[in-house]
Structure formats: structure tokens, C-alpha cells
Enzyme design. Sequence first.
Site, PDB file in Angstrom:
ATOM      1  N   GLY A  21       0.820  -1.209   0.000  1.00 52.65           N
ATOM      2  CA  GLY A  21       0.000   0.000   0.000  1.00 52.65           C
ATOM      3  C   GLY A  21       0.849   1.251   0.000  1.00 52.65           C
ATOM      4  N   LEU A  22       0.211   2.370   0.275  1.00 57.35           N
ATOM      5  CA  LEU A  22       0.886   3.666   0.182  1.00 57.35           C
ATOM      6  C   LEU A  22       1.707   3.944   1.448  1.00 57.35           C
ATOM      7  CD1 LEU A  22       1.001   5.569  -2.127  1.00 57.35           C
ATOM      8  CD2 LEU A  22      -1.084   6.680  -1.324  1.00 57.35           C
ATOM      9  N   HIS A  23       2.840   3.244   1.526  1.00 54.77           N
ATOM     10  CA  HIS A  23       3.679   3.366   2.712  1.00 54.77           C
ATOM     11  C   HIS A  23       4.687   4.492   2.574  1.00 54.77           C
ATOM     12  CE1 HIS A  23       3.104  -0.659   4.980  1.00 54.77           C
ATOM     13  NE2 HIS A  23       2.143   0.207   5.166  1.00 54.77           N
ATOM     14  N   ALA A  24       5.571   4.554   3.558  1.00 55.81           N
ATOM     15  CA  ALA A  24       6.488   5.687   3.634  1.00 55.81           C
ATOM     16  C   ALA A  24       7.254   5.923   2.338  1.00 55.81           C
ATOM     17  CB  ALA A  24       7.448   5.493   4.798  1.00 55.81           C
ATOM     18  N   ALA A  27       5.015   6.906  -0.592  1.00 57.62           N
ATOM     19  CA  ALA A  27       4.476   8.229  -0.289  1.00 57.62           C
ATOM     20  C   ALA A  27       5.554   9.285  -0.499  1.00 57.62           C
ATOM     21  CB  ALA A  27       3.955   8.274   1.143  1.00 57.62           C
TER      22      ALA A  27
END
Lengths: 97, 595
Positions: A21-24, A27
Amino acid sequence: MEPSGENNSLEVVVCVENELGLHARPAGKVAQLAQSFQADIALCVADQRADAKSILDILSLAAPQGTEICIKASGCDASEALEQIGQLFHDKFEGDT
Amino acid sequence: MARKILRGIPVSAGISIGKAYFVNRQKERRIPRETIPHHLVAIETQRLRNAVEEVRQGFMDARARVPEELKEHGAIIDSHLMICQDPKLVESAAKNIEERAITAEWALERSINAIGKAFSAIDDPYIRERMQDVRVVGDKIMQALIGTPKPVDLPAGRRVLMAHDLTPADAIELELSKIMSFATAEGGKTSHTGILARSLQIPAIVGVEDLEDSIRDGDLVIIDALKGLIFIDPSEDELAHYGDRKYQFEDYQKAIVKQCHLPAETVDGYRLEVCANIELAEELVQVKDNGGEGVGLYRTEYAFFNKSNMPDEEKLYEEYATLAEQLAPQKVILRTLDVGADKLLDEQAMLDEANPALGLRGIRFCLRYQNVFRMQLRAMLRASVHGNVAIMFPMISGLKELRQARFVLNSVKSELDAEGVAYNPDIPVGIMIELPSAVMIADTLAREVDFFSIGTNDLIQYSLGIDRTNKHVSYLYQPLHPAIVRSIKFVIDAAHKEGIEASVCGEVASDPYCVPILMGMRVDGISIAPQAIPGIKRVIRQIDMEECIELLGDVLTHATVSRINTKVRKRIFKRFPEELSFFASLIEQDDITEP
């Protein structure tokens, strides 16, 4: 100031395809890329709206794999921004799982 | 009415009125939470941007230095860099400065807290943990804004110090001459912070709920450390009332100090020895000024905590010899190292005990680490030739421990003999009675020591099973619990039967309600904080023994604490209405009333 507002706002819907997913890191890449454009760029999930230039804002979306995200951009380089950011999502953030 | 009234536990009597000043212990530095005039907004914003740029540059430099094989870690710096220039953080802080007209530090803190709040709502634990990175970056920016933190950073003008908590070590570091009074969020009735405040004679309240949320830097506050109340933004009436009361209290203090050099002798000629509990040699002045007749308890821990290194024998010897010399012919009782519950040495911290209060503390620690113990005993023995010195062992739980401690003492004596070093061979040796087990075998212990000192603080804690610094149960700290009254009486009787003296060195001995009861038990002496001496001596001088014995008899017939407290309060209050209006008694905590 570039004209902004709904009239010249462009948008594209992408899907978070990478496993985590939209992790660090993803992102961070999105924010970094977004910062290279002048346009105002936002990532929208349902009723949440995040400033694409803010890694913290993007993280607070906490978007897992499979989330549909609507990228909205307004400003002079809006279409180019959408194209490149959309590509980043399609490429699964250049190999980030 | 004041904007808000907070309650806490008064630990050092007095009243003070002044401006609040926070030391932010949790972050090891003080964040100036202050408003600024509007014309400084631009300057403050620039300060913020400069700090951010400085930190950003630091990250850039760090990233440039990351070697190839550590590339993986470079990513962390990248994300810190991202956060550092994140509009969410920096722009919202800038907005805070502008809209609220506050310092850059406060604005930044608010922004970080807002982000923290948003993050804490996220389900994904991985993302939630990114908050750590935000804090790291936020800390760095804060550091750049504040500059290198100084350990002592109090502004000019005396302030009311506010803190999350103050350890004795913190308190030592602070420039206390600049503090009028203090209040902390943590702490209980007999925590060491309170003891320290009393030694320094500054009003103090601990265990104040909502302290950090309710009070801002610069707020005008009244500290009523007689009742444990803090008035934030008080009204004119309250200011006037407390202005008067402050004078009355200070007048009363002056009056009793004038008479403090008279002996503590009852109307019918019963004489009591009133000594002082101290932990710093500097406090000797206070002992003498307040009419102390010696030092009944010298806590020797400070030398071990105040410095980064363990003291050596010479240093300890000098410390003890100075005390002995300055007090002679009055006595000084040196208690051997009693590290434990709220003060830990590195050796103890390393043990990582689940429950230090029931762990390797007091004499147990000394018997385990005998090199420290022997060094201390050598210093004490050598100091004994300079005055009237006695040695006391803390936390004795049974006869075997006492014998082991005495065995070490004797071996140290032989060592000194062999070296031809002078000491007093007949140095009195006593023990603290502070464990219920020691109470029960007091008759046996009395045969093998020269004196008892009853440490009521710990005795109450261990007998009633409560942590005295835990504000949730500190209401159970009941000095006149029948079990405590009977224990103390049993110990004093056992001592007298063997012809040795028994004194009391806990807080109970400085409570005007409790002292007459101790006197009824024919206690030989009390040892209390120096500034409590004048008031207690005055109470003793006005009462007669017959009355005390009668009171004790009365107390012993009641089965519940509340009956005992009511009874004692009524009788003593009738005798000393004036004195008692200024005392925050240990047994009065449940009826704190607002003025």
C-alpha cells in the site's frame, strides 16, 4: 498565481497496486515528484483529500493495496503532473513492494 | 473566582504568588510557550524557516556522507528530509505563528502534536510508527530553534516553577534561589521531592492533576501549599486574601523560630530530644537556626547521586568529619547507604527489578556490594574521632542481616586497627525499624543494638501495603492506623525494656497531631526536617505528659482510623487552634476545603 478552481482542474483515477500500500517510501516518492510541479495536486480517497506534496498528508490516507485514488491537479503543468504521478502508481513506485 | 483551581498534595508549607514557569522535563528542555507581539510575527516565522533550513542542510550533508554499503540507511535520511520540507509540518507551524501570535517553538510543538493526533487514528501500525520520524525531525528543528539546552535556564525574577516531575537530582541542578515555590504533576506526599522542598523552605505542591494542560508560562498563580491548592488567574479577592494569609503565615513562622532554641520540654518537665533529618552538609545552618539538637538522621545517598562518579573514601570521610566537627558535642547519626525505592544507583537499575521497593535496597544492597559498604563504614569510623558520631543500618528485616552488617563493621574496625587508623571503638550502632518484621522482633533486635530509630514513612508503606508516591493510593497513607500506632508503641516498649533509646524519624514526628501520641508512648526523641522543628518544639512546650498519656490511651481504644483521626483532631485542635491553621497535617488530607 496560476488560475485554479474546478474549471481547469484535471483528474485521473489510479489504483494502489503494490502489496504494502501507500507506505512511507511510495508516499515519499509521490511527494517528491509532486513537489517538482507548480500545480496544486491532491490525492483523494472517498471524502479524504491529501496534499500530494506532503508525505505526511499522503501517509495519513493510510491507503492499502487495492485502494482507488483520484488524483486531482490544477495549474499550468497539471496535465504533465497527472501523467507522471499516474505512471508512478502504475509502475508500483519503481519496484517498491 | 480564579479561572481554575487545581488540587495537589502540599508537601512543603507556605504560600506564594507569582508567575508560572515551566521546565519541560520530559523533553529535557524548556519550550517557550509564549505569545508574541504582532509585529514580531515575521521575525518569528523567519526563525522557524531558518531552523528548518539548518536542519534540512544537516540532512543533506548526512545523506552525502552515507557510504555505498549503507545505502539502505540513506533511505531513512531521505524520508527525514522529506518530512523536514513537508508543507504539512512547516507551513502549518508558520500558520500557527501568524494566526496565534505565538513563539516558533510553541507553534512547531502544536503542529507536531496535531500531526501526532491524526496519525494515532490510523489503523495501520506501520504507518502509525512513521510518527517516530516526524518526532525525530521535529526534535531537530526544536533543537535548532532553542539552541543547546542549558541545564540551568531560569529567567531573572523569582518564579513559580512548574514541572512534570522533579527528581532530587533535578532539584539540585536548578538554581533554587530563583524559585519561589514549585508544583509538579507527579509525586506523592512523602516523595523525596517534597522532602527537598521542605529543606529548602520553599512552598511546594506535588501530584497536581491537569497541571501541564491547565497552566501556561507566565500565568499568574497562587500556590497555597498549606492546603494544596493552585489558583490560576486568581481574582482580586483571592489575591487580597492570600496576600494577607501569606503575611500571617510568615509572621507565625518568625514567631516560632524566635523560641526554637528553648528546650523541648513539656509543662510537667518531660524532656524530648528534637533532632533534624538532613541530607546535605549545607543544611547544618538550618539545623542550628531552627533549634535542632543534633542530626538524628543523615541520609548519605546524596554523595552517590550528585556526581557522575562514585565518591571515594576520602571524600566521604571529609563529608562526615565536617558534620561531626560542626555538630559536636551534639550527635550525628550517619545512616549507611539506603538506595532503593525512588532512588536507584546504576547497579540497581541494571538489575531491572520489577519492584525495587521490595528489592535489593537498603542494607541488602550494602551486603551485596560490600566494597561500597566497607568504604562507607571506613569513612564513618574515621570521622567518629571528630565528634559524636553514631552509625545506623537501614531496612533491617531480621537478626541475621543485623549480625552480617555488624560482622562487616567489625572486620572494617580490625582493618583500621591493623593500619593504626584512629576511630571511636565504642561508636554506637543502631538500626532503622521500618519493616513490619523488624517491629515484631524488636525485643530480640533491642538486645544487639544501641538504639532504634523508627522510620515511619517506610513502616507505614510496608505495613499498609501502599506505595507512598502513588497518588491513587496515597490516601491510604494513614499514620494513625491502629496497626501503626500499636507497632510504634511495641517498638518503644521493647527498646525501653532492654534499656536502649527509641526515637521516631518519619514524617509522623513532624505532625503536630501525631507528636503528642508519640510522647504518650514516651518516645525518647524525634528527628524531623529542620524547618519543622520550631513548630513542633512549641507544641511540645505547651502540652503536658499527663495529657499525652491520656490521649494515647484514648487512641488505643478506637478501632478505626477515622474515629482516631476525629478524636485526635478535636483534642489537639482545641489546644492549638492557632498553630494548626497553618499545618497541612498528615491526618487532615481528607478534608481539604477551599477558602
